[in-house]
Design a protein around this motif. Structure first.
Motif, PDB file in Angstrom:
ATOM      1  N   HIS A 118       0.838  -1.213   0.000  1.00  0.00           N
ATOM      2  CA  HIS A 118       0.000   0.000   0.000  1.00  0.00           C
ATOM      3  C   HIS A 118       0.868   1.257   0.000  1.00  0.00           C
ATOM      4  CE1 HIS A 118      -3.307   2.724   0.842  1.00  0.00           C
ATOM      5  NE2 HIS A 118      -2.609   3.211   1.854  1.00  0.00           N
ATOM      6  N   GLU A 119       1.900   1.252   0.849  1.00  0.00           N
ATOM      7  CA  GLU A 119       2.792   2.431   0.901  1.00  0.00           C
ATOM      8  C   GLU A 119       3.561   2.589  -0.409  1.00  0.00           C
ATOM      9  OE1 GLU A 119       6.370   4.434   3.562  1.00  0.00           O
ATOM     10  OE2 GLU A 119       5.255   2.720   4.375  1.00  0.00           O
ATOM     11  N   LEU A 120       4.016   1.469  -0.965  1.00  0.00           N
ATOM     12  CA  LEU A 120       4.722   1.524  -2.254  1.00  0.00           C
ATOM     13  C   LEU A 120       3.806   2.070  -3.332  1.00  0.00           C
ATOM     14  CD1 LEU A 120       7.159   0.858  -4.062  1.00  0.00           C
ATOM     15  CD2 LEU A 120       6.229  -1.459  -4.300  1.00  0.00           C
ATOM     16  N   GLN A 121       2.566   1.598  -3.366  1.00  0.00           N
ATOM     17  CA  GLN A 121       1.610   2.064  -4.371  1.00  0.00           C
ATOM     18  C   GLN A 121       1.349   3.564  -4.245  1.00  0.00           C
ATOM     19  OE1 GLN A 121      -1.914  -0.301  -4.647  1.00  0.00           O
ATOM     20  NE2 GLN A 121      -2.983   1.130  -5.980  1.00  0.00           N
ATOM     21  N   PHE A 136      10.907   9.649  -7.657  1.00  0.00           N
ATOM     22  CA  PHE A 136      11.815   8.494  -7.755  1.00  0.00           C
ATOM     23  C   PHE A 136      12.638   8.364  -6.471  1.00  0.00           C
ATOM     24  CE2 PHE A 136      12.070   8.614 -12.686  1.00  0.00           C
ATOM     25  CZ  PHE A 136      10.915   7.850 -12.764  1.00  0.00           C
ATOM     26  N   ILE A 137      13.086   9.512  -5.969  1.00  0.00           N
ATOM     27  CA  ILE A 137      13.847   9.503  -4.713  1.00  0.00           C
ATOM     28  C   ILE A 137      12.971   8.955  -3.590  1.00  0.00           C
ATOM     29  CG2 ILE A 137      15.030  10.926  -2.987  1.00  0.00           C
ATOM     30  CD1 ILE A 137      15.737  12.887  -5.221  1.00  0.00           C
ATOM     31  N   ALA A 138      11.688   9.317  -3.586  1.00  0.00           N
ATOM     32  CA  ALA A 138      10.754   8.868  -2.545  1.00  0.00           C
ATOM     33  C   ALA A 138      10.608   7.344  -2.549  1.00  0.00           C
ATOM     34  CB  ALA A 138       9.394   9.517  -2.740  1.00  0.00           C
ATOM     35  N   ILE A 139      10.643   6.741  -3.732  1.00  0.00           N
ATOM     36  CA  ILE A 139      10.542   5.278  -3.810  1.00  0.00           C
ATOM     37  C   ILE A 139      11.780   4.626  -3.211  1.00  0.00           C
ATOM     38  CG2 ILE A 139      10.532   3.309  -5.402  1.00  0.00           C
ATOM     39  CD1 ILE A 139       8.616   4.874  -7.157  1.00  0.00           C
ATOM     40  N   PHE A 140      12.943   5.157  -3.527  1.00  0.00           N
ATOM     41  CA  PHE A 140      14.171   4.602  -2.947  1.00  0.00           C
ATOM     42  C   PHE A 140      14.236   4.842  -1.437  1.00  0.00           C
ATOM     43  CE2 PHE A 140      15.599   4.775  -7.421  1.00  0.00           C
ATOM     44  CZ  PHE A 140      15.992   3.451  -7.551  1.00  0.00           C
ATOM     45  N   GLN A 141      13.657   5.952  -0.981  1.00  0.00           N
ATOM     46  CA  GLN A 141      13.588   6.194   0.460  1.00  0.00           C
ATOM     47  C   GLN A 141      12.695   5.161   1.131  1.00  0.00           C
ATOM     48  OE1 GLN A 141      12.322  10.310   0.337  1.00  0.00           O
ATOM     49  NE2 GLN A 141      14.402  11.075   0.720  1.00  0.00           N
ATOM     50  N   PHE A 142      11.591   4.818   0.471  1.00  0.00           N
ATOM     51  CA  PHE A 142      10.694   3.778   0.981  1.00  0.00           C
ATOM     52  C   PHE A 142      11.444   2.449   1.102  1.00  0.00           C
ATOM     53  CE2 PHE A 142       8.391   0.038  -0.574  1.00  0.00           C
ATOM     54  CZ  PHE A 142       7.483  -0.172   0.460  1.00  0.00           C
ATOM     55  N   SER A 187      14.648   1.993   1.391  1.00  0.00           N
ATOM     56  CA  SER A 187      15.649   2.119   2.444  1.00  0.00           C
ATOM     57  C   SER A 187      15.016   1.991   3.834  1.00  0.00           C
ATOM     58  CB  SER A 187      16.366   3.468   2.323  1.00  0.00           C
ATOM     59  OG  SER A 187      17.310   3.637   3.342  1.00  0.00           O
ATOM     60  N   GLU A 188      13.877   2.646   4.019  1.00  0.00           N
ATOM     61  CA  GLU A 188      13.181   2.630   5.314  1.00  0.00           C
ATOM     62  C   GLU A 188      12.704   1.223   5.682  1.00  0.00           C
ATOM     63  OE1 GLU A 188      10.078   5.439   4.660  1.00  0.00           O
ATOM     64  OE2 GLU A 188      11.467   7.141   4.498  1.00  0.00           O
ATOM     65  N   HIS A 189      12.356   0.422   4.680  1.00  0.00           N
ATOM     66  CA  HIS A 189      11.797  -0.916   4.929  1.00  0.00           C
ATOM     67  C   HIS A 189      12.723  -2.020   4.408  1.00  0.00           C
ATOM     68  CE1 HIS A 189       7.992   0.897   6.154  1.00  0.00           C
ATOM     69  NE2 HIS A 189       8.082   1.677   5.096  1.00  0.00           N
ATOM     70  N   ALA A 190      14.015  -1.704   4.338  1.00  0.00           N
ATOM     71  CA  ALA A 190      14.984  -2.656   3.766  1.00  0.00           C
ATOM     72  C   ALA A 190      14.982  -3.992   4.495  1.00  0.00           C
ATOM     73  CB  ALA A 190      16.385  -2.045   3.776  1.00  0.00           C
ATOM     74  N   HIS A 191      14.894  -3.953   5.824  1.00  0.00           N
ATOM     75  CA  HIS A 191      14.939  -5.178   6.623  1.00  0.00           C
ATOM     76  C   HIS A 191      13.796  -6.120   6.235  1.00  0.00           C
ATOM     77  CE1 HIS A 191      14.910  -7.152  10.894  1.00  0.00           C
ATOM     78  NE2 HIS A 191      15.587  -7.872  10.021  1.00  0.00           N
ATOM     79  N   THR A 206      23.104   5.559  -0.501  1.00  0.00           N
ATOM     80  CA  THR A 206      21.915   6.155   0.102  1.00  0.00           C
ATOM     81  C   THR A 206      20.787   6.163  -0.931  1.00  0.00           C
ATOM     82  OG1 THR A 206      22.465   8.390  -0.649  1.00  0.00           O
ATOM     83  CG2 THR A 206      23.374   7.672   1.492  1.00  0.00           C
ATOM     84  N   ALA A 207      19.587   6.524  -0.478  1.00  0.00           N
ATOM     85  CA  ALA A 207      18.444   6.616  -1.391  1.00  0.00           C
ATOM     86  C   ALA A 207      18.720   7.651  -2.478  1.00  0.00           C
ATOM     87  CB  ALA A 207      17.184   6.979  -0.611  1.00  0.00           C
ATOM     88  N   GLU A 208      19.329   8.762  -2.099  1.00  0.00           N
ATOM     89  CA  GLU A 208      19.633   9.817  -3.080  1.00  0.00           C
ATOM     90  C   GLU A 208      20.664   9.333  -4.100  1.00  0.00           C
ATOM     91  OE1 GLU A 208      19.462  10.232   0.173  1.00  0.00           O
ATOM     92  OE2 GLU A 208      17.674  11.492   0.303  1.00  0.00           O
ATOM     93  N   GLU A 209      21.669   8.582  -3.622  1.00  0.00           N
ATOM     94  CA  GLU A 209      22.683   8.048  -4.539  1.00  0.00           C
ATOM     95  C   GLU A 209      22.073   7.030  -5.495  1.00  0.00           C
ATOM     96  OE1 GLU A 209      26.690   8.488  -1.747  1.00  0.00           O
ATOM     97  OE2 GLU A 209      25.435   6.695  -1.597  1.00  0.00           O
ATOM     98  N   MET A 210      21.131   6.220  -4.984  1.00  0.00           N
ATOM     99  CA  MET A 210      20.461   5.254  -5.851  1.00  0.00           C
ATOM    100  C   MET A 210      19.583   5.951  -6.870  1.00  0.00           C
ATOM    101  SD  MET A 210      21.261   2.166  -5.896  1.00  0.00           S
ATOM    102  CE  MET A 210      19.920   1.706  -6.974  1.00  0.00           C
ATOM    103  N   ALA A 211      18.967   7.048  -6.474  1.00  0.00           N
ATOM    104  CA  ALA A 211      18.150   7.812  -7.415  1.00  0.00           C
ATOM    105  C   ALA A 211      19.028   8.349  -8.550  1.00  0.00           C
ATOM    106  CB  ALA A 211      17.443   8.964  -6.708  1.00  0.00           C
ATOM    107  N   LYS A 212      20.261   8.745  -8.222  1.00  0.00           N
ATOM    108  CA  LYS A 212      21.195   9.213  -9.254  1.00  0.00           C
ATOM    109  C   LYS A 212      21.592   8.084 -10.183  1.00  0.00           C
ATOM    110  CE  LYS A 212      23.182  12.956  -6.462  1.00  0.00           C
ATOM    111  NZ  LYS A 212      24.386  13.448  -5.741  1.00  0.00           N
TER     112      LYS A 212
END
Length: 199
Positions: A68-71, A95-101, A103-107, A176-182
């Motif tokens: 739901h959060e990803l969607q 796009f950065i927000a998706i990578f942040q998501f 990162s936040e739920h990586a575990h 980081t999420a920002e680096e992945m977005a790049k």
């Protein structure tokens, strides 16, 4: 405003989920039991059953929360804005927000998507990307009316996206999420310029 009881319920649920994820990583979902979850979370089994019927409902609940959060984050992506940002050599905030998501739920994502998690979860993630984002992108293409094109383009793009996600989950401490977005921007930029290599 949430009551103290509601806060405690949410805290207990998060505690159960946290230890459930740890057990999946350590032992695999098939070996997880309610008894083990309760022991890890330092609760009795009765407390567990106040919130979930069994480990399968817990797994489904956790997955639905993540999907739901990803969607929600994917829905914020507008193809024309994304293409404009790419054209202007700028990072696109959704796009950065998706990578942040991620990162936040990586575990949780790493555990569920892993070999000892739930094989069906990858398909569910691909479905979210396909139904929410890729459907918009594909609909802009002249071949969009061709059912076979749509089916295989969905398969190609969703597999590519999931591949990037799972690779980063294995190395998310390094970028980081920002680096992945790049990096994601560089990949999209490379793909958009492929035609220049054959001219």
């Amino acid at each position: 405003m949430a009551s103290i009881h509601e806060d405690m319920v949410q805290k207990t649920k998060k505690q159960i989920q946290h230890h459930f994820i740890g057990l999946i990583e350590a032992e695999g979902f098939s070996h997880v039991s309610v008894k083990k979850i309760a022991e890890r979370a330092n609760i009795n089994r009765g407390t567990f059953y106040l919130h979930y019927t069994d480990k399968y409902e817990l797994m489904d609940h956790l997955q639905q929360e993540l999907l739901h959060e990803l969607q929600t984050r994917i829905t914020a992506i507008l193809p024309k804005e994304a293409f404009l940002a790419l054209h202007q050599q700028q990072l696109y905030p959704p796009f950065i927000a998706i990578f942040q998501f991620i990162s936040e739920h990586a575990h949780a994502l790493r555990a569920i998507l892993g070999d000892q998690g739930d094989p069906s979860f990858a398909k569910k993630i691909k479905r979210v990307f396909g139904e929410v984002l890729l459907e918009r992108l594909i609909s802009l293409h002249p071949a969009a009316k061709d059912e076979a094109f749509r089916m295989y383009m969905h398969a190609f793009l969703t597999s590519a996206i999931l591949g990037v996600i799972t690779e980063w989950l294995e190395n998310c401490e390094e970028q980081t999420a920002e680096e992945m977005a790049k990096i994601h921007f560089q990949i999209l930029n490379f793909i958009s310029q492929l035609r220049t290599f054959i001219q």
